[in-house]
Design a protein around this motif. Structure first.
Motif, PDB file in Angstrom:
ATOM      1  N   GLY A 131       0.800  -1.220   0.000  1.00  0.00           N
ATOM      2  CA  GLY A 131       0.000   0.000   0.000  1.00  0.00           C
ATOM      3  C   GLY A 131       0.830   1.266   0.000  1.00  0.00           C
ATOM      4  O   GLY A 131       0.348   2.329  -0.378  1.00  0.00           O
ATOM      5  N   VAL A 132       2.094   1.184   0.374  1.00  0.00           N
ATOM      6  CA  VAL A 132       2.996   2.344   0.381  1.00  0.00           C
ATOM      7  C   VAL A 132       3.640   2.444  -1.002  1.00  0.00           C
ATOM      8  O   VAL A 132       4.251   1.478  -1.464  1.00  0.00           O
ATOM      9  CB  VAL A 132       4.078   2.184   1.471  1.00  0.00           C
ATOM     10  N   PRO A 133       3.510   3.584  -1.714  1.00  0.00           N
ATOM     11  CA  PRO A 133       3.982   3.670  -3.100  1.00  0.00           C
ATOM     12  C   PRO A 133       5.453   3.282  -3.304  1.00  0.00           C
ATOM     13  O   PRO A 133       5.771   2.535  -4.221  1.00  0.00           O
ATOM     14  CB  PRO A 133       3.751   5.133  -3.472  1.00  0.00           C
ATOM     15  N   VAL A 134       6.362   3.782  -2.469  1.00  0.00           N
ATOM     16  CA  VAL A 134       7.782   3.458  -2.644  1.00  0.00           C
ATOM     17  C   VAL A 134       8.019   1.968  -2.412  1.00  0.00           C
ATOM     18  O   VAL A 134       8.744   1.319  -3.157  1.00  0.00           O
ATOM     19  CB  VAL A 134       8.654   4.308  -1.683  1.00  0.00           C
ATOM     20  N   VAL A 135       7.381   1.424  -1.404  1.00  0.00           N
ATOM     21  CA  VAL A 135       7.523   0.001  -1.101  1.00  0.00           C
ATOM     22  C   VAL A 135       6.912  -0.831  -2.213  1.00  0.00           C
ATOM     23  O   VAL A 135       7.456  -1.866  -2.601  1.00  0.00           O
ATOM     24  CB  VAL A 135       6.883  -0.332   0.266  1.00  0.00           C
ATOM     25  N   SER A 136       5.802  -0.380  -2.761  1.00  0.00           N
ATOM     26  CA  SER A 136       5.151  -1.097  -3.853  1.00  0.00           C
ATOM     27  C   SER A 136       6.078  -1.222  -5.060  1.00  0.00           C
ATOM     28  O   SER A 136       6.170  -2.284  -5.676  1.00  0.00           O
ATOM     29  CB  SER A 136       3.860  -0.374  -4.252  1.00  0.00           C
ATOM     30  N   THR A 137       6.787  -0.154  -5.393  1.00  0.00           N
ATOM     31  CA  THR A 137       7.757  -0.200  -6.494  1.00  0.00           C
ATOM     32  C   THR A 137       8.879  -1.170  -6.175  1.00  0.00           C
ATOM     33  O   THR A 137       9.272  -1.972  -7.020  1.00  0.00           O
ATOM     34  CB  THR A 137       8.330   1.209  -6.749  1.00  0.00           C
ATOM     35  N   LEU A 138       9.389  -1.116  -4.965  1.00  0.00           N
ATOM     36  CA  LEU A 138      10.464  -2.015  -4.551  1.00  0.00           C
ATOM     37  C   LEU A 138      10.012  -3.474  -4.614  1.00  0.00           C
ATOM     38  O   LEU A 138      10.775  -4.351  -5.016  1.00  0.00           O
ATOM     39  CB  LEU A 138      10.932  -1.673  -3.138  1.00  0.00           C
ATOM     40  N   LEU A 139       8.774  -3.746  -4.248  1.00  0.00           N
ATOM     41  CA  LEU A 139       8.275  -5.115  -4.261  1.00  0.00           C
ATOM     42  C   LEU A 139       8.155  -5.686  -5.669  1.00  0.00           C
ATOM     43  O   LEU A 139       8.182  -6.893  -5.850  1.00  0.00           O
ATOM     44  CB  LEU A 139       6.918  -5.187  -3.552  1.00  0.00           C
ATOM     45  N   ARG A 140       8.012  -4.830  -6.665  1.00  0.00           N
ATOM     46  CA  ARG A 140       7.857  -5.291  -8.045  1.00  0.00           C
ATOM     47  C   ARG A 140       9.156  -5.333  -8.834  1.00  0.00           C
ATOM     48  O   ARG A 140       9.179  -5.866  -9.939  1.00  0.00           O
ATOM     49  CB  ARG A 140       6.867  -4.384  -8.768  1.00  0.00           C
ATOM     50  N   CYS A 141      10.235  -4.772  -8.335  1.00  0.00           N
ATOM     51  CA  CYS A 141      11.480  -4.638  -9.105  1.00  0.00           C
ATOM     52  C   CYS A 141      12.573  -5.545  -8.538  1.00  0.00           C
ATOM     53  O   CYS A 141      13.177  -5.218  -7.513  1.00  0.00           O
ATOM     54  CB  CYS A 141      11.933  -3.178  -9.076  1.00  0.00           C
ATOM     55  N   PRO A 142      12.850  -6.678  -9.197  1.00  0.00           N
ATOM     56  CA  PRO A 142      13.863  -7.584  -8.663  1.00  0.00           C
ATOM     57  C   PRO A 142      15.268  -6.972  -8.650  1.00  0.00           C
ATOM     58  O   PRO A 142      16.064  -7.266  -7.761  1.00  0.00           O
ATOM     59  CB  PRO A 142      13.793  -8.808  -9.570  1.00  0.00           C
ATOM     60  N   PHE A 143      15.579  -6.097  -9.616  1.00  0.00           N
ATOM     61  CA  PHE A 143      16.889  -5.455  -9.595  1.00  0.00           C
ATOM     62  C   PHE A 143      17.022  -4.558  -8.369  1.00  0.00           C
ATOM     63  O   PHE A 143      18.050  -4.569  -7.687  1.00  0.00           O
ATOM     64  CB  PHE A 143      17.129  -4.645 -10.872  1.00  0.00           C
ATOM     65  N   CYS A 144      15.964  -3.785  -8.078  1.00  0.00           N
ATOM     66  CA  CYS A 144      15.985  -2.905  -6.896  1.00  0.00           C
ATOM     67  C   CYS A 144      16.131  -3.713  -5.619  1.00  0.00           C
ATOM     68  O   CYS A 144      16.890  -3.340  -4.722  1.00  0.00           O
ATOM     69  CB  CYS A 144      14.704  -2.075  -6.827  1.00  0.00           C
ATOM     70  N   GLN A 145      15.401  -4.817  -5.535  1.00  0.00           N
ATOM     71  CA  GLN A 145      15.480  -5.679  -4.362  1.00  0.00           C
ATOM     72  C   GLN A 145      16.911  -6.157  -4.153  1.00  0.00           C
ATOM     73  O   GLN A 145      17.459  -6.083  -3.054  1.00  0.00           O
ATOM     74  CB  GLN A 145      14.569  -6.886  -4.530  1.00  0.00           C
ATOM     75  N   GLY A 146      17.510  -6.676  -5.226  1.00  0.00           N
ATOM     76  CA  GLY A 146      18.874  -7.191  -5.136  1.00  0.00           C
ATOM     77  C   GLY A 146      19.883  -6.104  -4.825  1.00  0.00           C
ATOM     78  O   GLY A 146      20.811  -6.304  -4.039  1.00  0.00           O
TER      79      GLY A 146
END
Length: 94
Positions: free
Chosen positions: A32-47
């Motif tokens: 529900g948090v926009p920045v977290v939502s983007t992070l949850l969808r981007c495997p490169f960002c996660q890594g």
């Protein structure tokens, strides 16, 4: 050898937080948090961020940034090639 251990640690943490089924309710709640939502969808960002925070305490910011980039590439590769196979073996077929 120390860097390899940290890289494996970063990838393990990334898998636990972002791919492991046990944490799915937490991911759904945090999406529900926009920045977290983007992070949850981007495997490169996660890594990248998992690698960056794994390496920063022992190597410094510049080296952590470089290792974070490498960790991001590994996470993206894992997401493209391995996660679909895991889903298939677990019966999701998605």
């Amino acid at each position: 050898m120390h860097e390899l251990k940290l890289l494996l640690f970063a990838q393990g943490i990334r898998f636990l937080i972002f791919d492991y089924r046990l944490f799915a309710p937490l991911r759904a709640w945090a999406s529900g948090v926009p920045v977290v939502s983007t992070l949850l969808r981007c495997p490169f960002c996660q890594g990248f961020w998992c690698g960056f925070f794994a390496f920063a305490p022992s190597l410094g910011l510049i080296d952590a940034f470089m290792w974070g980039l490498g960790s991001g590439v590994i996470a993206l590769t894992w997401y493209v090639f391995v996660i679909p196979k895991l889903d298939e073996m677990e019966g999701d077929g998605q």
